[in-house]
Design a protein around this motif. Structure first.
Motif, short mmCIF file in Angstrom:
data_model
loop_
_atom_site.label_atom_id
_atom_site.label_comp_id
_atom_site.label_asym_id
_atom_site.label_seq_id
_atom_site.Cartn_x
_atom_site.Cartn_y
_atom_site.Cartn_z
N ASN A 197 0.85 -1.19 0.00
CA ASN A 197 0.00 0.00 0.00
C ASN A 197 0.88 1.24 0.00
O ASN A 197 1.76 1.39 0.86
N GLU A 254 0.41 4.18 0.83
CA GLU A 254 0.31 5.07 2.00
C GLU A 254 1.39 4.77 3.04
O GLU A 254 1.62 5.59 3.93
N THR A 255 2.04 3.61 2.94
CA THR A 255 3.14 3.30 3.86
C THR A 255 4.44 3.92 3.38
O THR A 255 5.45 3.89 4.09
#
Length: 269
Positions: free
Chosen positions: A127, A129-130
């Motif tokens: 992901n 967003e990490t």
């Protein structure tokens, strides 16, 4: 559509950095609705890509899609953005409303710009967003044109890069090794590269594992096959396997099968 054998870039707008990011990011791209409709109309389609060991961001601005990485399939929602290493075969299965913003790094580029080692992402779908601030991703997804999204990303990457101005010894060495391999006609073995660079084969192996996530033999074989196959597809009549470090055409054919999973005649008429 299949990478190398077909021009998959015709569906996208492209930008190649001409600033400090040029050594680390191969390109930015965004789906073109006009070109996508021109080539696939209202049909589902897929894009098949071969291994390259290039960390790649897919920021989803459109419809859900199915992503096959190696033997595993992943359903990517319209709200999900991902990072993949592209160390294996990758295929994106898309709807006609496909709208993807892509950032493709050179090997080691992710670490140089963001301080993140790519070796940990082998066979993973991560992901995004990490890796990137959620606030930045939210900004990118607002109604905008490619140039505006590009400006946001480049500004962020350049700020991060300048924080890490200290030379990364491992990445620099790996980049120099790849350059030496290319200058040799794509034929030097690991031990020969070690001799040229005044270092041990064990050290070269350690550095490649550290920066790219695979040994030099495997990565440089990928470079050679991708380079040779692209040249063959572009102009078969002028292609010579000897220009790419192959013993003969049979040697080249075997590498193509190993790399693509298909015989050459199944892809090139």
């Amino acid at each position: 559509m299949t990478e190398i054998f077909e021009n998959i870039r015709k569906l996208y707008q492209f930008y190649v950095p001409d600033n400090e990011l040029a050594d680390f990011i191969e390109f930015f791209s965004e789906s073109s609705a006009t070109e996508t409709f021109r080539h696939v109309a209202n049909n589902r389609f897929s894009i098949r890509m071969f291994p390259s060991w290039t960390p790649t961001f897919y920021i989803n601005l459109g419809a859900p899609y199915l992503l096959t990485v190696g033997a595993r399939q992943h359903e990517i929602s319209s709200r999900t953005d991902v990072l993949i290493l592209r160390n294996t075969l990758v295929e994106r299965h898309n709807l006609p409303t496909d709208h993807i913003l892509t950032v493709k790094f050179f090997p080691g580029g992710l670490e140089a710009v963001l301080g993140i080692n790519q070796a940990q992402f082998v066979d993973q779908v991560v992901n995004l967003e990490t890796v990137l601030p959620p606030g930045l991703l939210h900004q990118i997804k607002q109604p905008a044109v490619f140039e505006e999204r590009l400006e946001l990303l480049q500004h962020f990457f350049l700020e991060q890069l300048r924080v890490r101005k200290k030379t990364n010894h491992y990445r620099t060495f790996v980049t120099d090794t790849i350059g030496t391999f290319g200058a040799s006609g794509l034929e030097l073995k690991t031990a020969e590269l070690a001799d040229r660079l005044f270092i041990t084969s064990k050290t070269i192996n350690r550095y490649f594992h550290r920066v790219i996530g695979t040994p030099p033999k495997a990565y440089l074989a990928t470079v050679r096959t991708r380079t040779a196959l692209s040249a063959y597809v572009a102009n078969p009549s002028l292609f010579s396997p000897y220009d790419y470090g192959y013993y003969d055409m049979s040697h080249f054919y075997k590498d193509v099968v190993k790399f693509t999973g298909r015989k050459l005649r199944e892809n090139v008429g």
